[in-house]
Design an enzyme around this catalytic site. Structure first.
Site, mmCIF file in Angstrom:
data_model
loop_
_atom_site.group_PDB
_atom_site.id
_atom_site.type_symbol
_atom_site.label_atom_id
_atom_site.label_comp_id
_atom_site.label_asym_id
_atom_site.label_seq_id
_atom_site.Cartn_x
_atom_site.Cartn_y
_atom_site.Cartn_z
ATOM 1 N N PHE A 126 35.727 37.757 18.486
ATOM 2 C CA PHE A 126 37.101 38.086 18.866
ATOM 3 C C PHE A 126 38.014 37.939 17.640
ATOM 4 C CE2 PHE A 126 41.217 37.048 20.951
ATOM 5 C CZ PHE A 126 41.334 38.186 21.731
ATOM 6 N N ASP A 197 33.075 29.460 21.742
ATOM 7 C CA ASP A 197 34.232 29.945 22.475
ATOM 8 C C ASP A 197 33.739 30.434 23.838
ATOM 9 O OD1 ASP A 197 36.376 31.389 23.558
ATOM 10 O OD2 ASP A 197 37.181 31.836 21.567
ATOM 11 N N TYR A 222 43.307 31.650 31.054
ATOM 12 C CA TYR A 222 43.831 32.754 31.876
ATOM 13 C C TYR A 222 42.797 33.835 32.172
ATOM 14 C CZ TYR A 222 44.781 34.736 27.182
ATOM 15 O OH TYR A 222 44.692 35.171 25.876
ATOM 16 N N LYS A 223 41.527 33.542 31.915
ATOM 17 C CA LYS A 223 40.510 34.545 32.242
ATOM 18 C C LYS A 223 39.878 34.184 33.582
ATOM 19 C CE LYS A 223 40.234 36.350 27.680
ATOM 20 N NZ LYS A 223 40.266 35.633 26.412
ATOM 21 N N ARG A 371 36.772 48.512 29.515
ATOM 22 C CA ARG A 371 36.132 47.262 29.896
ATOM 23 C C ARG A 371 36.477 46.895 31.346
ATOM 24 N NH1 ARG A 371 37.436 41.738 26.815
ATOM 25 N NH2 ARG A 371 39.292 41.829 28.135
HETATM 26 C C1 LIG Z 1 41.027 35.717 25.339
HETATM 27 C C2 LIG Z 1 40.424 35.097 24.149
HETATM 28 C C3 LIG Z 1 41.165 34.241 23.353
HETATM 29 C C4 LIG Z 1 42.613 34.016 23.714
HETATM 30 O O1 LIG Z 1 43.320 33.363 22.766
HETATM 31 P P1 LIG Z 1 44.773 32.789 23.018
HETATM 32 O O2 LIG Z 1 45.040 32.152 21.729
HETATM 33 O O3 LIG Z 1 44.713 31.834 24.157
HETATM 34 O O4 LIG Z 1 45.679 33.938 23.312
HETATM 35 C C5 LIG Z 1 40.530 33.657 22.268
HETATM 36 N N1 LIG Z 1 39.230 33.884 22.005
HETATM 37 C C6 LIG Z 1 38.490 34.708 22.777
HETATM 38 C C7 LIG Z 1 37.046 34.926 22.482
HETATM 39 C C8 LIG Z 1 39.079 35.345 23.851
HETATM 40 O O5 LIG Z 1 38.361 36.166 24.616
#
Ligand SMILES: *Cc1c(COP(=O)(O)O)cnc(C)c1O
Length: 405
Positions: A126, A197, A222-223, A371
């Site tokens: 990411f 992560d 938030y996922k 997705r």
């Molecule tokens: C959604 C996501 C984030 C989100 O990061 P924020 O800093 O909380 O906005 C980070 N890493 C991964 C792999 C994600 O999917």
């Protein structure tokens, strides 16, 4: 049998079918973007109302008598139950990106007695995770270098230079699920730490951090944990590392006795040393409700339904969309797949827009990926059927220049 009827029957016998009623859902919307923009739990509104009342009537009572001050660690322990972590190892902090910064700095620091200087990650990780790793090497751990190696080869590249391996448990685009225990073992043999992560796995894919011998992890609130917009993320540090684990943003709430207001920093003995300042309390309360909802579901049933939704989605897409040039990406084997499916199409952008107009919300990952997050607590089998049918219709229209008769 009518094919839609078959999917209706799968819903009727779904052991998780009652979970859907716990969400405040509109009938005309399906949240295939539930892995970042999903619907609110019904209980969240009451929880926030109660907090607003305390804010008005007696905010001090909120912090002291209603446990707001301890909520970061309490919610952390609740998340720990979902990700296989015994109490005292998980705490809610800032955004995932900032939490990652803290743990990555701490991991490099705990390797500082060695010659190891490499942060090993995957070029398709990411983007925020890549930026954070680069930032750590540039601004804080200046001896560090970031090495990017494709995940398929990563296990062969964990050598004596590697300080930390930093990976996503489930890839945000392809949904590839990495073998956590095997990578931990290989890294430990080589003397490296691993920082995972869990953003796209926690709450939907079995995660057993303690059992897998995990060192460090972060994840998103938030996922699949249903924490809502901007929910804070969380950090995990294994008990065995915690007493010596340092992080760079040493604020008062990470202090062992914050309310002594002493001039010298002394870290808390436990997981609270990972925290910094006041938590984003209203967001933290919403996260706590999302986590409580997620924890109510049987994780075995969640994984089984997630896999079944994925298999249905892939089979229907292959059967009905391949002729329009739509390609299913990611691992074919469900044992190596998380809970989303990405389709590749030259018409991705238009499809995303037209599907949204029909109530199917999903995420576009430019240039050509669609997705679909399959959140088993609120996505039904018929939703998958209806969505693929809608895509087929939309693609047929574009080929035939108008609606089919
Ligand atoms: C959604 C996501 C984030 C989100 O990061 P924020 O800093 O909380 O906005 C980070 N890493 C991964 C792999 C994600 O999917």
């Amino acid at each position: 049998m009518d094919q839609r009827r078959y999917f209706e029957q799968l819903d009727a016998s779904d052991p998780l079918r009652d979970m859907r009623a716990l969400f405040d859902l509109r009938d005309d919307r399906v949240f295939f973007n539930g892995n970042s923009l999903g619907p609110p739990p019904r209980a969240t509104a009451n929880r926030l109302d109660e907090a607003l009342r305390l804010w008005r009537d007696d905010m001090n009572a909120g912090w002291w008598d209603h446990g707001w001050l301890r909520l970061s660690t309490l919610t952390g322990d609740r998340i720990g139950e979902i990700i296989g972590a015994a109490p005292g190892q998980v705490v809610v902090g800032e955004s995932t990106s900032v939490n990652l910064f803290k743990l990555l700095c701490g991991a490099m620091e705990s390797q500082s007695g060695s010659e190891r200087s490499v942060i090993l990650t995957d070029p398709d990780n990411f983007p925020s995770d890549l930026y954070i790793a680069d930032g750590v090497a540039r601004y804080v751990q200046r001896q560090a270098t970031v090495r990017r190696t494709p995940t398929d080869e990563i296990i062969d590249h964990i050598d004596s230079d590697v300080a930390v391996v930093m990976l996503s448990h489930v890839d945000y685009r392809t949904a590839q699920l990495l073998p956590m225990r095997r990578i931990n073992e290989r890294a430990h043999e080589a003397g490296a730490l691993v920082l995972w992560d869990l953003s796209h796995s926690a709450g939907v894919v079995p995660v057993e951090l303690d059992a897998a011998g995990t060192d460090l992890a972060v994840g998103c609130g938030y996922k699949y944990l249903n924490g809502g917009p901007g929910a804070p993320g969380y950090m995990y540090v294994a008990h065995r590392l915690l007493p010596r684990f340092e992080q760079p943003i040493t604020g008062w709430l990470g202090h062992t006795r914050p309310f002594d207001f002493t001039a010298e920093y002394r870290p808390d003995a436990g997981i609270a040393r990972l925290t910094t300042g006041c938590p984003p309390l209203l967001s933290l309360l919403a996260l706590d409700e999302g986590v409580a909802l997620t924890a109510r579901a049987d994780p075995v049933a969640v994984r089984a339904k997630s896999v079944a939704l994925g298999e249905s989605f892939i089979a229907l897409s292959r059967a009905r969309l391949a002729r329009y040039g739509v390609e299913v990406t990611g691992p074919a084997d469900s044992a190596q797949r998380g809970s989303h499916v990405s389709l590749r199409s030259a018409q991705a952008e238009r499809l995303a827009k037209d599907l949204a107009a029909r109530g199917f919300h999903l995420e576009l990952r430019p240039p050509d990926l669609l997705r679909f997050g399959l959140a088993p607590l609120h996505i039904r089998y018929v939703d998958v059927f209806d969505c693929v049918a809608a895509m087929e219709e939309l693609l047929a229209e574009s080929v035939h220049g108008g609606p089919r008769r």
